[in-house]
Design a protein around this motif. Sequence first.
Motif, PDB file in Angstrom:
ATOM      1  N   GLY A  29       0.820  -1.201   0.000  1.00 35.35           N
ATOM      2  CA  GLY A  29       0.000   0.000   0.000  1.00 35.35           C
ATOM      3  C   GLY A  29       0.856   1.254   0.000  1.00 35.35           C
ATOM      4  O   GLY A  29       2.074   1.206   0.214  1.00 35.35           O
ATOM      5  N   LEU A  30       0.210   2.389  -0.216  1.00 35.13           N
ATOM      6  CA  LEU A  30       0.963   3.640  -0.317  1.00 35.13           C
ATOM      7  C   LEU A  30       1.639   4.000   1.007  1.00 35.13           C
ATOM      8  O   LEU A  30       2.739   4.579   1.003  1.00 35.13           O
ATOM      9  CB  LEU A  30       0.019   4.767  -0.747  1.00 35.13           C
ATOM     10  CG  LEU A  30       0.690   6.042  -1.249  1.00 35.13           C
ATOM     11  CD1 LEU A  30       1.465   5.784  -2.534  1.00 35.13           C
ATOM     12  CD2 LEU A  30      -0.341   7.147  -1.487  1.00 35.13           C
ATOM     13  N   ASP A  31       1.015   3.670   2.119  1.00 36.12           N
ATOM     14  CA  ASP A  31       1.614   3.975   3.423  1.00 36.12           C
ATOM     15  C   ASP A  31       2.931   3.228   3.617  1.00 36.12           C
ATOM     16  O   ASP A  31       3.756   3.637   4.444  1.00 36.12           O
ATOM     17  CB  ASP A  31       0.650   3.623   4.555  1.00 36.12           C
ATOM     18  CG  ASP A  31      -0.516   4.595   4.647  1.00 36.12           C
ATOM     19  OD1 ASP A  31      -0.411   5.690   4.081  1.00 36.12           O
ATOM     20  OD2 ASP A  31      -1.538   4.238   5.263  1.00 36.12           O
ATOM     21  N   TRP A  57      -3.770   1.303  -4.436  1.00 40.42           N
ATOM     22  CA  TRP A  57      -3.164   2.423  -3.717  1.00 40.42           C
ATOM     23  C   TRP A  57      -3.275   3.743  -4.484  1.00 40.42           C
ATOM     24  O   TRP A  57      -3.089   4.820  -3.896  1.00 40.42           O
ATOM     25  CB  TRP A  57      -1.685   2.136  -3.438  1.00 40.42           C
ATOM     26  CG  TRP A  57      -0.903   1.746  -4.663  1.00 40.42           C
ATOM     27  CD1 TRP A  57      -0.669   0.483  -5.116  1.00 40.42           C
ATOM     28  CD2 TRP A  57      -0.287   2.638  -5.606  1.00 40.42           C
ATOM     29  NE1 TRP A  57       0.064   0.518  -6.285  1.00 40.42           N
ATOM     30  CE2 TRP A  57       0.308   1.832  -6.603  1.00 40.42           C
ATOM     31  CE3 TRP A  57      -0.167   4.023  -5.699  1.00 40.42           C
ATOM     32  CZ2 TRP A  57       1.016   2.379  -7.677  1.00 40.42           C
ATOM     33  CZ3 TRP A  57       0.535   4.564  -6.775  1.00 40.42           C
ATOM     34  CH2 TRP A  57       1.115   3.746  -7.739  1.00 40.42           C
ATOM     35  N   THR A  92      -5.766   5.363  -5.439  1.00 42.57           N
ATOM     36  CA  THR A  92      -6.803   6.255  -4.902  1.00 42.57           C
ATOM     37  C   THR A  92      -6.318   6.984  -3.651  1.00 42.57           C
ATOM     38  O   THR A  92      -6.977   7.936  -3.213  1.00 42.57           O
ATOM     39  CB  THR A  92      -8.088   5.472  -4.566  1.00 42.57           C
ATOM     40  OG1 THR A  92      -7.779   4.438  -3.615  1.00 42.57           O
ATOM     41  CG2 THR A  92      -8.691   4.849  -5.817  1.00 42.57           C
ATOM     42  N   ASP A  93      -5.207   6.536  -3.071  1.00 43.59           N
ATOM     43  CA  ASP A  93      -4.669   7.192  -1.875  1.00 43.59           C
ATOM     44  C   ASP A  93      -3.660   8.286  -2.214  1.00 43.59           C
ATOM     45  O   ASP A  93      -3.231   9.019  -1.316  1.00 43.59           O
ATOM     46  CB  ASP A  93      -3.991   6.155  -0.965  1.00 43.59           C
ATOM     47  CG  ASP A  93      -4.970   5.131  -0.424  1.00 43.59           C
ATOM     48  OD1 ASP A  93      -6.131   5.508  -0.189  1.00 43.59           O
ATOM     49  OD2 ASP A  93      -4.586   3.957  -0.261  1.00 43.59           O
ATOM     50  N   ARG A 143     -13.234   7.073  -9.035  1.00 44.52           N
ATOM     51  CA  ARG A 143     -12.424   7.074  -7.821  1.00 44.52           C
ATOM     52  C   ARG A 143     -13.296   6.868  -6.579  1.00 44.52           C
ATOM     53  O   ARG A 143     -12.959   6.069  -5.697  1.00 44.52           O
ATOM     54  CB  ARG A 143     -11.663   8.401  -7.737  1.00 44.52           C
ATOM     55  CG  ARG A 143     -10.607   8.468  -6.643  1.00 44.52           C
ATOM     56  CD  ARG A 143      -9.984   9.857  -6.626  1.00 44.52           C
ATOM     57  NE  ARG A 143      -8.870   9.932  -5.681  1.00 44.52           N
ATOM     58  CZ  ARG A 143      -7.593   9.873  -6.008  1.00 44.52           C
ATOM     59  NH1 ARG A 143      -7.262   9.742  -7.282  1.00 44.52           N
ATOM     60  NH2 ARG A 143      -6.645   9.944  -5.090  1.00 44.52           N
ATOM     61  N   VAL A 192     -13.123   3.785  -3.793  1.00 41.19           N
ATOM     62  CA  VAL A 192     -12.863   4.059  -2.375  1.00 41.19           C
ATOM     63  C   VAL A 192     -14.011   3.557  -1.513  1.00 41.19           C
ATOM     64  O   VAL A 192     -13.790   2.928  -0.466  1.00 41.19           O
ATOM     65  CB  VAL A 192     -12.639   5.567  -2.158  1.00 41.19           C
ATOM     66  CG1 VAL A 192     -12.592   5.901  -0.669  1.00 41.19           C
ATOM     67  CG2 VAL A 192     -11.351   6.030  -2.840  1.00 41.19           C
ATOM     68  N   ARG A 221     -13.969  -0.240  -1.197  1.00 41.22           N
ATOM     69  CA  ARG A 221     -12.894  -0.692  -0.307  1.00 41.22           C
ATOM     70  C   ARG A 221     -13.241  -0.441   1.154  1.00 41.22           C
ATOM     71  O   ARG A 221     -13.016  -1.293   2.024  1.00 41.22           O
ATOM     72  CB  ARG A 221     -11.590   0.022  -0.670  1.00 41.22           C
ATOM     73  CG  ARG A 221     -10.393  -0.467   0.153  1.00 41.22           C
ATOM     74  CD  ARG A 221      -9.119   0.206  -0.293  1.00 41.22           C
ATOM     75  NE  ARG A 221      -9.147   1.632  -0.005  1.00 41.22           N
ATOM     76  CZ  ARG A 221      -8.192   2.480  -0.419  1.00 41.22           C
ATOM     77  NH1 ARG A 221      -7.193   2.046  -1.155  1.00 41.22           N
ATOM     78  NH2 ARG A 221      -8.267   3.755  -0.105  1.00 41.22           N
ATOM     79  N   GLN A 222     -13.825   0.721   1.440  1.00 40.37           N
ATOM     80  CA  GLN A 222     -14.195   1.032   2.818  1.00 40.37           C
ATOM     81  C   GLN A 222     -15.302   0.107   3.327  1.00 40.37           C
ATOM     82  O   GLN A 222     -15.271  -0.335   4.484  1.00 40.37           O
ATOM     83  CB  GLN A 222     -14.635   2.492   2.920  1.00 40.37           C
ATOM     84  CG  GLN A 222     -13.490   3.479   2.720  1.00 40.37           C
ATOM     85  CD  GLN A 222     -13.966   4.917   2.698  1.00 40.37           C
ATOM     86  OE1 GLN A 222     -15.149   5.198   2.486  1.00 40.37           O
ATOM     87  NE2 GLN A 222     -13.049   5.854   2.914  1.00 40.37           N
TER      88      GLN A 222
END
Length: 253
Positions: free
Chosen positions: A45-47, A116, A118-119, A164, A168, A171-172
């Motif tokens: 993931g982006l984090d 990722w 979308t982040d 987008r 999101v 996913r949530q």
Amino acid sequence: MTDQEVPSDLGRLWRLSTSSRLGRPAELDVDRVVRAAVDLADRDGLDGVTLQKVAQPLGVTKMSLYRHVGSKDELFELMADHAAGPAPDLDANLGWRDGVRQWASAIRARYAEHPWMTDVPTSGPPRGPNAISWMDALLRVLRDTGLDLGTQVGVLNVVSGQVRHAIVLARQLEEGRRGTGLSQAEVEQNYGRTLAALVAPNRFPDAARLFAADVFEPHSEQLAEAPADQDFTFGLELILDGIAAAIDRTGAD
């Protein structure tokens, strides 16, 4: 504008050539850095993307990355443009409605390959070559609609925003169901039945009417399609109807 006048970050995004340095060729370049970062984001993931973590598989130090990437934010923009890839060649014979549908479905598929994306923070309009290729593809679809270019850009923003948002939201919702063992259809069914017992008609008349209906009960045709696909399609078709109304107004004018 000459290469020398292009900001350095934009030059790297477009891979503009730089003056050669004396000595042996550099062992690292922007493409290698970006590919390593995308691989890391696909996995963690982006984090999970830091300059230190990107440097490790490349066998270099974190500081050496700054010769090729000006900052972490710039790296994210480079990653997003790389992951988006070039836009597909849409059928020139498609009507605008089917063309927009295909465009939206194609970019949704890219997001599915790289969730990722979308982040990645949106700090401005698209700037990279791949992002511009997606812009160009949708503008081509809308070319003969009679809509002015400003409206066409508005359509681009709304359609891409719908894609987008749908991703999101899906996913949530999936994260919210995690550990419950329930499908999204079951969650919505439980929601409808629970709120039907709580929402009083004298207090919330229209909401009570909603929960008294069977809106949240799964139907056979809905079960055949994933809720995420239903939400995406429903939102996109509403937008297409709005575009059609704008085109009709243009014709009337």
